[in-house]
Design an enzyme around this catalytic site. Structure first.
Site, PDB file in Angstrom:
ATOM      1  CG  HIS A 257     -30.304  35.190  44.961  1.00 35.17           C
ATOM      2  ND1 HIS A 257     -30.324  35.910  46.139  1.00 35.17           N
ATOM      3  CD2 HIS A 257     -30.899  35.977  44.037  1.00 35.17           C
ATOM      4  CE1 HIS A 257     -30.902  37.079  45.931  1.00 35.17           C
ATOM      5  NE2 HIS A 257     -31.250  37.160  44.654  1.00 35.17           N
TER       6      HIS A 257
ATOM      7  CG  HIS B 135     -33.393  40.260  47.914  1.00 35.69           C
ATOM      8  ND1 HIS B 135     -32.226  40.865  47.536  1.00 35.69           N
ATOM      9  CD2 HIS B 135     -33.756  39.452  46.874  1.00 35.69           C
ATOM     10  CE1 HIS B 135     -31.877  40.438  46.321  1.00 35.69           C
ATOM     11  NE2 HIS B 135     -32.809  39.591  45.899  1.00 35.69           N
TER      12      HIS B 135
ATOM     13  CG  ASP C  81     -34.581  36.709  43.410  1.00 38.03           C
ATOM     14  OD1 ASP C  81     -34.417  37.487  44.370  1.00 38.03           O
ATOM     15  OD2 ASP C  81     -33.804  36.653  42.431  1.00 38.03           O
TER      16      ASP C  81
ATOM     17  CG  HIS D 191     -37.597  39.449  39.767  1.00 40.51           C
ATOM     18  ND1 HIS D 191     -37.740  38.862  40.993  1.00 40.51           N
ATOM     19  CD2 HIS D 191     -36.330  39.895  39.714  1.00 40.51           C
ATOM     20  CE1 HIS D 191     -36.610  38.957  41.659  1.00 40.51           C
ATOM     21  NE2 HIS D 191     -35.729  39.572  40.904  1.00 40.51           N
TER      22      HIS D 191
HETATM   23 ZN   LIG Z   1     -32.693  38.569  44.111  1.00 42.17          ZN
END
Ligand SMILES: [Zn+2]
Length: 316
Positions: free
Chosen positions: A246, A89, A250, A273
């Site tokens: 969101h 973030h 990311d 991720h």
């Molecule tokens: Zn996040």
């Protein structure tokens, strides 16, 4: 009060004008940490430094090549085993604000989660101010399509003269369902469209993570929590489609671990991720898939996006 607008996109490298700090807890460790961000010289990129550990071994470059874990958040580490977790973030805020070079000092192993979004970090950067530097900005131009997948999830980069991000996700829970969004990362877009979107989780999953010693800092103060098919936060959502936004936030943060602005189109389908970082590994493993451009060799296509003043400054 700081200026409400993000700094204009520039062809010069940028850093912070001064140091600024905040304190908060880590989402996974639950540990309180003091975070300071400040200026760094040209061509240093973003560097993290663990101030609770002595010596140069406590420095970790914010690079895809230093990512050591992507299971719950993006964790970077160095050869001495020094790590910093949940960098995504903060990295997204640096990307959104056009910060090329910065030093991040932290006295613990995890970046504070703040309110679960990048809003606090954007605010800190605006308070510190943005300083132009002498060297031209570097961009990583995508030359051909690169894609990675796992099951029904995928992450793809493809050539484009502007940086943009497309994302699609779907969850069985009707509180989320199917969400798709596209954002061109032009000036101000990150702050307006993505920065305030919070991380999210399911109440039953949070219980499971807590039993495993994780999500210790997680609460309704720093995450959207879904239980029994509804959002449990009394204040509700910040955007109707906060979840997909969101995931895009990311991705912006993870992609900034490329070491510069990625000039191309990112397409994420249920990506997280692990796939985002795998995509960067695949990109940099193929030298024909990208080229490093500094803005002295800016293309005409790209130049159309700049206002005259920025172009004049950059070519002065
Ligand atoms: Zn996040």
């Amino acid at each position: 009060m700081p200026q409400p607008s993000m700094p204009s996109i520039t062809r010069r490298q940028q850093t912070l004008k001064t140091w600024i700090d905040c304190v908060g807890v880590g989402l996974h460790s639950g540990r309180r940490a003091h975070l300071r961000i400040g200026p760094a010289p040209v061509d240093t990129g973003i560097q993290f430094r663990r101030t609770d550990l002595a010596g140069m071994g406590a420095v970790i470059p914010a690079s895809w090549s230093h990512v050591v874990d992507t299971r719950l958040c993006t964790v970077i580490g160095n050869a001495d085993g020094v790590v910093v977790g949940t960098v995504e973030h903060l990295m997204a805020a640096f990307a959104g604000a056009g910060i090329d070079n910065a030093t991040v000092e932290i006295d613990g192993p995890e970046v504070p989660i703040m309110d679960g979004s990048a809003e606090s970090f954007v605010f800190l950067i605006e308070c510190a101010g943005v300083a132009q530097q002498s060297a031209p900005r570097k961009r990583i131009k995508i030359l051909k399509r690169v894609s990675v997948s796992a099951g029904d999830s995928s992450a793809t980069l493809m050539p484009s003269s502007v940086a943009s991000i497309d994302f699609a996700l779907d969850f069985a829970s009707p509180a989320i369902g199917r969400q798709e969004k596209s954002v061109v990362l032009s000036e101000g877009a990150f702050k307006r469209d993505l920065a305030r979107a919070r991380t999210f989780g399911f109440a039953e999953e949070v219980e499971h993570l807590r039993k495993a010693g994780l999500a210790r800092g997680g609460s309704l103060e720093n995450a959207v929590v879904i239980g029994e098919n509804r959002v449990l936060n009394s204040e509700g959502l910040r955007y109707g489609d906060e979840f997909v936004r969101h995931k895009m936030l990311d991705a912006v943060g993870d992609l900034y671990l490329a070491g510069g602005v990625v000039e191309g189109r990112f397409l994420g389908v249920r990506s997280g991720h692990a796939l985002n970082i795998q995509l960067l590994r695949a990109l940099f493993a193929d030298e024909s898939a990208w080229t490093l451009i500094d803005d002295d060799s800016v293309s005409d296509d790209w130049a159309e996006d700049w206002d005259d003043e920025a172009v004049l400054q950059a070519t002065a």
